[in-house]
Design an enzyme around this catalytic site. Structure first.
Site, PDB file in Angstrom:
ATOM      1  N   SER A 192       0.839  -1.208   0.000  1.00 25.18           N
ATOM      2  CA  SER A 192       0.000   0.000   0.000  1.00 25.18           C
ATOM      3  C   SER A 192       0.870   1.253   0.000  1.00 25.18           C
ATOM      4  O   SER A 192       0.505   2.258  -0.610  1.00 25.18           O
ATOM      5  CB  SER A 192      -0.954   0.007   1.194  1.00 25.18           C
ATOM      6  OG  SER A 192      -0.251  -0.109   2.408  1.00 25.18           O
ATOM      7  N   GLU A 193       2.022   1.203   0.680  1.00 24.40           N
ATOM      8  CA  GLU A 193       2.995   2.294   0.601  1.00 24.40           C
ATOM      9  C   GLU A 193       4.410   1.766   0.722  1.00 24.40           C
ATOM     10  O   GLU A 193       4.654   0.722   1.338  1.00 24.40           O
ATOM     11  CB  GLU A 193       2.760   3.344   1.694  1.00 24.40           C
ATOM     12  CG  GLU A 193       1.688   4.362   1.390  1.00 24.40           C
ATOM     13  CD  GLU A 193       0.452   4.173   2.237  1.00 24.40           C
ATOM     14  OE1 GLU A 193      -0.491   4.954   2.075  1.00 24.40           O
ATOM     15  OE2 GLU A 193       0.419   3.220   3.043  1.00 24.40           O
ATOM     16  N   THR A 194       5.320   2.526   0.124  1.00 24.39           N
ATOM     17  CA  THR A 194       6.762   2.322   0.273  1.00 24.39           C
ATOM     18  C   THR A 194       7.362   3.664   0.637  1.00 24.39           C
ATOM     19  O   THR A 194       6.982   4.695   0.074  1.00 24.39           O
ATOM     20  CB  THR A 194       7.382   1.814  -1.043  1.00 24.39           C
ATOM     21  OG1 THR A 194       6.831   0.529  -1.356  1.00 24.39           O
ATOM     22  CG2 THR A 194       8.889   1.708  -0.949  1.00 24.39           C
TER      23      THR A 194
ATOM     24  N   HIS B 290       0.852   4.473   8.622  1.00 24.33           N
ATOM     25  CA  HIS B 290       1.662   3.260   8.780  1.00 24.33           C
ATOM     26  C   HIS B 290       3.057   3.396   8.174  1.00 24.33           C
ATOM     27  O   HIS B 290       4.019   2.826   8.721  1.00 24.33           O
ATOM     28  CB  HIS B 290       0.883   2.027   8.279  1.00 24.33           C
ATOM     29  CG  HIS B 290       1.311   1.423   7.005  1.00 24.33           C
ATOM     30  ND1 HIS B 290       0.865   1.881   5.780  1.00 24.33           N
ATOM     31  CD2 HIS B 290       2.128   0.367   6.742  1.00 24.33           C
ATOM     32  CE1 HIS B 290       1.400   1.131   4.827  1.00 24.33           C
ATOM     33  NE2 HIS B 290       2.162   0.206   5.370  1.00 24.33           N
TER      34      HIS B 290
END
Length: 294
Positions: A45-47, A76
């Site tokens: 979902s994110e990096t 997060h």
């Protein structure tokens, strides 16, 4: 170019629970386009990408990418990035990090037990802002629900943000929360709007499997390549700040379950102070470390 990276499961103490995150270190020589391609390769979902700070008084400059777009702030990714740095050699006694991000400065406090990192608690970079409201029938269509499934006693579906905007909507029953699914065609009729392109839905009725929490939540962001996110700190912080303000109940603490029906159980803790300061925290579990070739 070879860059070190770590992956972690965030907002959980259970490996393969929570929300996966990739943290790429020493990323100063990457272009934004390269960062986006790497985020698409990880397909989490994110990096996050950790760069040298612009101001030497700060810990790092952090950029956050979904598989499709860069975002100014997210929960997060900050919790996981702070955990990865706090557990690195040489940082055993560090108590706090200060990250430069597009939404502003993000303060991350390291909570330790017997010298070991237990949780990360971050302060949202912005005070709560509330934007436009949406007709319940239109939001219900986005979630493949009926208008009766939308609760409006406390607030209409509306945009809320503490650094990243979302439509926040209360769902009347846990059964309806579980039944919800994103309808892309309906999403496209109301979003994006005022910077928001995702819907955060929560329900005060909780199931036994949710645990001892104030509410259970889900988040759909199909425009970002995220059919569903298992733990969304920025949206949870905004929703809790919205509720605390509307119910005139600050200071207030919340425990929120997310990712339950995805089999990625997550637990998010939120504190809302009298002055509007919002903090969100949780635990992390390291999963992988390696070298990224670019």
């Amino acid at each position: 170019m070879k860059l070190p990276f770590h992956t972690l499961d965030v907002f959980t103490r259970l490996r393969f629970g929570g929300n996966p995150l990739a943290v790429v270190l020493d990323a100063d020589d990457l272009t934004g386009e390269e960062m986006q391609m790497i985020a698409r390769e990880f397909n989490y979902s994110e990096t996050t990408f950790v760069l040298r700070p612009k101001d030497a008084r700060h810990t790092a400059h952090v950029r956050i990418f979904t598989p499709t777009v860069e975002v100014p702030f997210a929960g997060h990714p900050n919790v996981g990035t702070a955990y990865a740095l706090a557990t690195a050699e040489g940082n055993e006694t560090v108590e706090e990090f200060l990250f430069e991000e597009a939404a502003g400065l993000v303060r991350a406090k390291i909570l330790r037990i017997a010298g070991e990192v237990d949780q990360i608690q971050l302060t949202a970079p912005q005070a709560l802002s509330v934007g436009k409201s949406f007709a319940p029938v239109n939001v219900a269509a986005c979630l493949s629900l009926s208008e009766a499934d939308i609760a409006v006693d406390v607030h209409q579906p509306c945009i809320a943000s503490v650094g990243l905007p979302f439509i926040v909507v209360e769902i009347a029953t846990r059964e309806a929360l579980q039944r919800a699914k994103a309808d892309m065609a309906a999403f496209s009729t109301i979003l994006p709007a005022d910077g928001a392109d995702a819907i955060y839905l929560y329900c005060r009725e909780v199931a036994e499997r949710d645990g001892a929490v104030d509410f259970s939540a889900r988040m759909f962001a199909p425009f970002d390549g995220l059919p569903e996110d298992p733990a969304t700190g920025s949206a949870t912080a905004a929703a809790c700040a919205l509720l605390a303000g509307l119910e005139n109940s600050t200071p207030r603490r919340f425990q929120v379950a997310q990712g339950i029906d995805m089999e990625r159980p997550s637990l998010l803790s939120v504190e809302v102070d009298d002055d509007g300061t919002v903090r969100i925290g949780g635990a992390c579990v390291p999963v992988m470390s390696g070298m990224l070739s670019v």
